[in-house]
Design an enzyme around this catalytic site. Structure first.
Site, PDB file in Angstrom:
ATOM      1  N   ARG A 125       2.880   2.880   2.728  1.00 16.39           N
ATOM      2  CA  ARG A 125       3.137   2.436   1.350  1.00 16.39           C
ATOM      3  C   ARG A 125       1.955   1.582   0.918  1.00 16.39           C
ATOM      4  NH1 ARG A 125       7.373  -1.429   1.349  1.00 16.39           N
ATOM      5  NH2 ARG A 125       5.763  -2.960   0.875  1.00 16.39           N
ATOM      6  N   GLU A 144      -2.531  -4.291  -0.459  1.00 21.92           N
ATOM      7  CA  GLU A 144      -2.584  -3.942   0.963  1.00 21.92           C
ATOM      8  C   GLU A 144      -1.997  -2.545   1.134  1.00 21.92           C
ATOM      9  OE1 GLU A 144      -0.059  -6.606   3.155  1.00 21.92           O
ATOM     10  OE2 GLU A 144       1.740  -6.023   2.050  1.00 21.92           O
ATOM     11  N   ASN A 146       0.609  -0.628   3.878  1.00 24.98           N
ATOM     12  CA  ASN A 146       1.548  -0.825   4.988  1.00 24.98           C
ATOM     13  C   ASN A 146       1.628   0.468   5.785  1.00 24.98           C
ATOM     14  OD1 ASN A 146       2.974  -3.492   3.981  1.00 24.98           O
ATOM     15  ND2 ASN A 146       2.806  -2.133   2.226  1.00 24.98           N
ATOM     16  N   SER A 151       9.107  -0.368   4.020  1.00 25.97           N
ATOM     17  CA  SER A 151      10.554  -0.360   3.747  1.00 25.97           C
ATOM     18  C   SER A 151      10.887  -0.185   2.263  1.00 25.97           C
ATOM     19  CB  SER A 151      11.175  -1.651   4.275  1.00 25.97           C
ATOM     20  OG  SER A 151      10.572  -2.757   3.653  1.00 25.97           O
ATOM     21  N   LYS A 305      -5.511  -6.202   7.863  1.00 22.98           N
ATOM     22  CA  LYS A 305      -6.279  -6.758   6.737  1.00 22.98           C
ATOM     23  C   LYS A 305      -7.780  -6.660   7.003  1.00 22.98           C
ATOM     24  CE  LYS A 305      -2.413  -8.197   4.797  1.00 22.98           C
ATOM     25  NZ  LYS A 305      -1.495  -7.445   5.644  1.00 22.98           N
ATOM     26  N   LYS A 364      -5.855 -14.495   3.823  1.00 22.69           N
ATOM     27  CA  LYS A 364      -4.865 -13.609   4.452  1.00 22.69           C
ATOM     28  C   LYS A 364      -5.082 -13.507   5.961  1.00 22.69           C
ATOM     29  CE  LYS A 364      -3.717 -10.504   0.667  1.00 22.69           C
ATOM     30  NZ  LYS A 364      -3.440  -9.096   0.369  1.00 22.69           N
ATOM     31  N   GLU A 368       1.950  -8.715   8.844  1.00 21.75           N
ATOM     32  CA  GLU A 368       2.794  -7.948   7.928  1.00 21.75           C
ATOM     33  C   GLU A 368       4.081  -8.728   7.699  1.00 21.75           C
ATOM     34  OE1 GLU A 368       1.628  -5.223   6.542  1.00 21.75           O
ATOM     35  OE2 GLU A 368      -0.168  -5.449   7.754  1.00 21.75           O
ATOM     36  N   GLY A 369       4.853  -8.282   6.703  1.00 21.88           N
ATOM     37  CA  GLY A 369       6.197  -8.837   6.540  1.00 21.88           C
ATOM     38  C   GLY A 369       6.324  -9.873   5.444  1.00 21.88           C
ATOM     39  N   ARG A 450       8.627  -4.032  -7.194  1.00 19.95           N
ATOM     40  CA  ARG A 450       9.259  -5.321  -6.873  1.00 19.95           C
ATOM     41  C   ARG A 450       8.735  -6.357  -7.844  1.00 19.95           C
ATOM     42  NH1 ARG A 450       7.116  -5.430  -0.976  1.00 19.95           N
ATOM     43  NH2 ARG A 450       5.482  -4.395  -2.162  1.00 19.95           N
TER      44      ARG A 450
END
Length: 474
Positions: A125, A144, A146, A151, A305, A364, A368-369, A450
């Site tokens: 993603r 970024e 993923n 998800s 990254k 950064k 992740e997350g 989002r």
């Protein structure tokens, strides 16, 4: 990108009634999370937070993001196959970042032994924000990509119906019809199914590596259910289960509880806290197998990254995607400014620039997350501390993207509906499958929008900051 729902956002009484209807519809559609009080049980669930109205997104940027996704799929796959590039790029990072170093050790071990898997699966993603340009228009800039446990494809498949319902209640049927159909879970399952089919064993299953406490279970179930509809069975296990009951035969076929596994789909394993010594051993066992991993360890490293920053250097895309100038141009158009913090003059200059203009940059780490990035004064303090240390190589610096804020109403369990200034992040899901050196599938399969209040610098839905949304194309 000003909001089109201005007058509707001013009537508090109407908002409350609409919010009640929207929440009921979200529950009916299965836009669900387990509660933080009982993250391992579905006895009590609640709705996943979402916006009351869809948020406006320029159609041209949506189309651009979709078009470039197949290029990003190609790029991630090319990076994952280029061991020399990965080693060179991550050499400074792995000295100071123990998590990336552990992943890299497994990568080296698997290369040394010889890669057993022949089918490779990417479910990615790529996430973007809409940079406000000096002329007032918006430009698509990548945050970024993923490459592990991307998800919300399942829940994003269920939110269009909620926003169509809200607009229909208001008598806005024309507007309701503009909300795009979206079913990433079907597309992600299609990729897994293709990898399963190419593995070539009709009785083999898909192993989903899950967390013990998984609030986002319904998102994952959407993909499992799509696979079951194709008569492909999914078993959910933790790393600990793999450690205790997983095994390889002499051909390095993977067995779990005596059942052959064709595909391993990771929804765990992207953060240091996900690993104990036992879990690292389980990850190595999985990587050594001939099952298709999503992602394999090289593809997880391709999503770091540091790799993202290195890809923005002059000439790097051309070397990874030779003879594809159009793809290179499409990719480069989405890049924001990315800067290395490796020891040396280049890193020194980047640090000086960021300390002088902290509002223009984001620091950064290789994580992740969500919820890991540093901004403003906190970033300055960290850079001052890291300035003379090798540890700075485990971070990258990125130009801060400044979208134009807009108003929307955010709905969260246990909180009153509130109208706030918001910004959005658009994710595009991509799927590719490679057998040997042949790419047999490469497509985009849906989107995720989002939205969060502008007071929150960092964090997604799972981190409790952003909420689910739908693009309203304009």
């Amino acid at each position: 990108m000003a909001t089109g729902w201005g007058s509707l956002l001013q009537d508090e009484q109407q908002l409350e009634e609409l919010a009640r209807q929207a929440v009921d519809r979200a529950l009916a559609e299965g836009v669900l999370l387990r509660t933080s009080q009982a993250p391992s049980s579905s006895d009590v669930v609640s709705y996943a937070p979402f916006t009351l109205f869809p948020s406006r997104v320029p159609s041209a940027l949506l189309e651009q993001a979709y078009a470039v996704q197949v290029d990003f799929n190609l790029l991630v796959d090319a990076v994952s196959q280029n061991a020399v590039f990965l080693e060179r790029t991550l050499s400074s990072t792995i000295k100071r970042d123990s998590f990336t170093a552990r992943l890299f050790d497994i990568h080296k071990q698997v290369l040394k032994e010889g890669i057993a898997q022949t089918v490779f699966l990417g479910l990615n993603r790529s996430d973007y924000m809409f940079q406000c340009t000096p002329d007032g228009s918006a430009a698509l800039k990548q945050i970024e990509i993923n490459t592990i446990s991307a998800s919300f494809g399942g829940l994003a498949s269920r939110t269009p119906a909620v926003h169509r319902h809200v607009l229909s209640v208001l008598g806005k049927t024309k507007e309701a019809a503009k909300i795009l159909s979206n079913n990433p879970s079907k597309g992600l399952a299609m990729g897994i199914a293709k990898a399963w089919e190419l593995y070539g064993s009709a009785n083999a299953q898909v192993l989903l590596i899950a967390q013990e406490k998984e609030r986002n279970i319904f998102d994952q179930r959407a993909i499992e259910n799509e696979l079951l509809a194709r008569n492909i069975h999914v078993i959910r296990r933790r790393f600990e289960d793999v450690s205790e009951k997983g095994s390889l035969d002499q051909d390095r076929r993977l067995f779990m509880d005596g059942q052959e596994i064709a595909v391993v789909y990771f929804r765990d394993g992207y953060m240091p806290s996900h690993y104990s010594l036992q879990n690292w051993e389980a990850r190595l066992l999985l990587e050594r197998s001939c099952a298709a991993k999503c992602p394999d360890i090289a593809t997880q490293l391709a999503g770091t990254k540091k790799v993202q920053q290195e890809l923005s250097r002059v000439g790097v895309l051309e070397s990874l995607l030779p003879g594809q100038p159009e793809a290179v141009a499409r990719l480069r158009a989405t890049f924001a400014g990315l800067y290395s913090l490796d020891l040396g003059e280049e890193g020194d200059q980047a640090i000086t620039k960021a300390i002088a203009a902290p509002s223009s940059f984001v620091l950064k780490p290789q994580r992740e997350g969500g919820g890991n990035n540093l901004y403003g004064e906190e970033m300055v303090q960290s850079l001052e501390r890291l300035k003379d240390s090798e540890e700075r190589a485990s971070y990258i610096l990125m130009e801060k993207i400044e979208p134009e804020p807009f108003k929307n109403c955010l709905l969260r369990p246990g909180s009153p509906a509130r109208v706030v200034q918001c910004i959005s992040e658009l994710g595009i899901f991509g799927v590719y499958v490679r057998e040997g050196k042949t790419l047999v599938m490469n497509k985009h399969v849906g989107h995720l929008l989002r939205t969060k209040a502008i007071e929150h610098a960092d964090g997604g839905v799972a981190a409790g900051v952003a909420v689910l949304d739908n693009p309203y194309p304009v």
